[in-house]
Design an enzyme around this catalytic site. Sequence first.
Site, PDB file in Angstrom:
ATOM      1  CB  CYS A 173      -1.060  -0.216   1.292  1.00  0.00           C
ATOM      2  SG  CYS A 173      -1.994  -1.493   1.298  1.00  0.00           S
ATOM      3  CG  HIS A 313      -2.193   3.754   5.476  1.00  0.00           C
ATOM      4  ND1 HIS A 313      -2.110   4.008   4.169  1.00  0.00           N
ATOM      5  CD2 HIS A 313      -2.536   2.615   6.006  1.00  0.00           C
ATOM      6  CE1 HIS A 313      -2.083   2.510   3.871  1.00  0.00           C
ATOM      7  NE2 HIS A 313      -2.233   1.910   4.773  1.00  0.00           N
ATOM      8  CD  GLU A 323      -2.295   7.078   9.719  1.00  0.00           C
ATOM      9  OE1 GLU A 323      -1.899   7.992   8.817  1.00  0.00           O
ATOM     10  OE2 GLU A 323      -3.200   6.151   9.684  1.00  0.00           O
ATOM     11  CE  LYS A 344      -5.741   4.017   2.266  1.00  0.00           C
ATOM     12  NZ  LYS A 344      -5.051   5.229   2.620  1.00  0.00           N
ATOM     13  CG  HIS A 349      -6.404   0.459   1.307  1.00  0.00           C
ATOM     14  ND1 HIS A 349      -5.397   1.191   0.709  1.00  0.00           N
ATOM     15  CD2 HIS A 349      -5.909  -0.114   2.419  1.00  0.00           C
ATOM     16  CE1 HIS A 349      -4.252   0.957   1.025  1.00  0.00           C
ATOM     17  NE2 HIS A 349      -4.438   0.050   2.216  1.00  0.00           N
TER      18      HIS A 349
END
Length: 421
Positions: A173, A313, A323, A344, A349
């Site tokens: 990713c 992310h 995160e 997202k 994703h």
Amino acid sequence: MGKQPGVRPRRVVVTGMGLVSPVGNDVPTSWANLLAGKSGGALVTAFDATEEFPCRIGCEVKGFEPLDYMDKRDAKRFDRVSRFAIAASAQALASAGLGDAPAGIDPERFGVIIGSGIGGISTFEEQHRKLIESGPNRVSPFFIPMFIPDISAGLVSMRWGLRGPNYATVSACASSAHAIGNAAMHISSGQADVMLAGGAEATITPMTYAGFSAMKAMSTRNDDPAGASRPFSVDRDGFVMGEGAGAVILESLEHAQARGAEVLAEVAGYGLSGDAFHITAPPPDGYGAQNAMRMALRHASAEPAEVDYVNAHGTSTMADAIETAAITSVLGARARQIVVGSTKSMTGHLLGAAGALEAIVCIQVCRTGKIPPTINFSGPDPACDLEYGHGGMIERPVGLALSNSFGFGGHNVCLALRRWD
């Protein structure tokens, strides 16, 4: 950015962008839908996702016409992932004023890096079925060049005659974020003047869904496809698969100014690190993510107080809390004064293409001062305690944005994008 002995690092700017996404097949449409909080989620149509599949939802690209970008023969010979890559690249070149035949630029100084986490998986599955059902003589001679992850970079370079640095980044990713960061380094160090960089992914296939579902990584909220991707919410239950491609044109500042190009943003910093921890999970304190963000800030010669926005992310998995902790550790008090968003929630994703899409989002945020929301908020998670933009689009000036991309295998990238004044 990077530095070689005797070479003065050059500033790197963005002059073009292209997108094929679950919420639009170009940058303007995608951007308008992101600001409006429109979800790209729906029941999967690419294959017959029966009840045997725990996850039957996805964020598919809709209404894409490959013949707008290539002839029928090429469309037949290219996997879906490469069709997306070529479309986004064509848009980026047009956006940069380079058209379909870039003129006045030394092709030896014009490179291509297009990342993909998985490559042509639909071709792989189709040809494997032929092998099992009909034998090896029925496998297409185009199988290998259709499926290998680097072929999109090769096809783009051939299409436009670009003979500079040319390769693919494959880091799950983080793939397309690595592509953009590496491309900026090639320009900064003097190895190229112009780079087309980004990523593409087309993984809404039975094998991919079976594999990720077996890991219990995907949302099983099949009765609510549009609301299934809910980053940072207390009841998030996994990511929703997306597909598409993003591409940017990067140039040295001198090169862009010499040809009178419009500068959209500056690639101010690039941070990258490894977790050395687990094949899929980040370390509990997110030290790899922290290291990438700190490196990006150092490369940008920026302090945490200068950061105005983070495109996280934010996958809608339990890692969202890690995160959050990493961002708080790096930015300190500033983390509670800015928006930490996850697009997202709308696009799903895009795996290896996510970093390119989200870098373009950061560029647009810097240009417009408009921050897309993080939709589908269902309730606060005490471990996710920052401002995520759950209430809708936010307007405020953004001078420096960070874009985070983290991949299986412990690959971490942070890109720092600066508004161009």
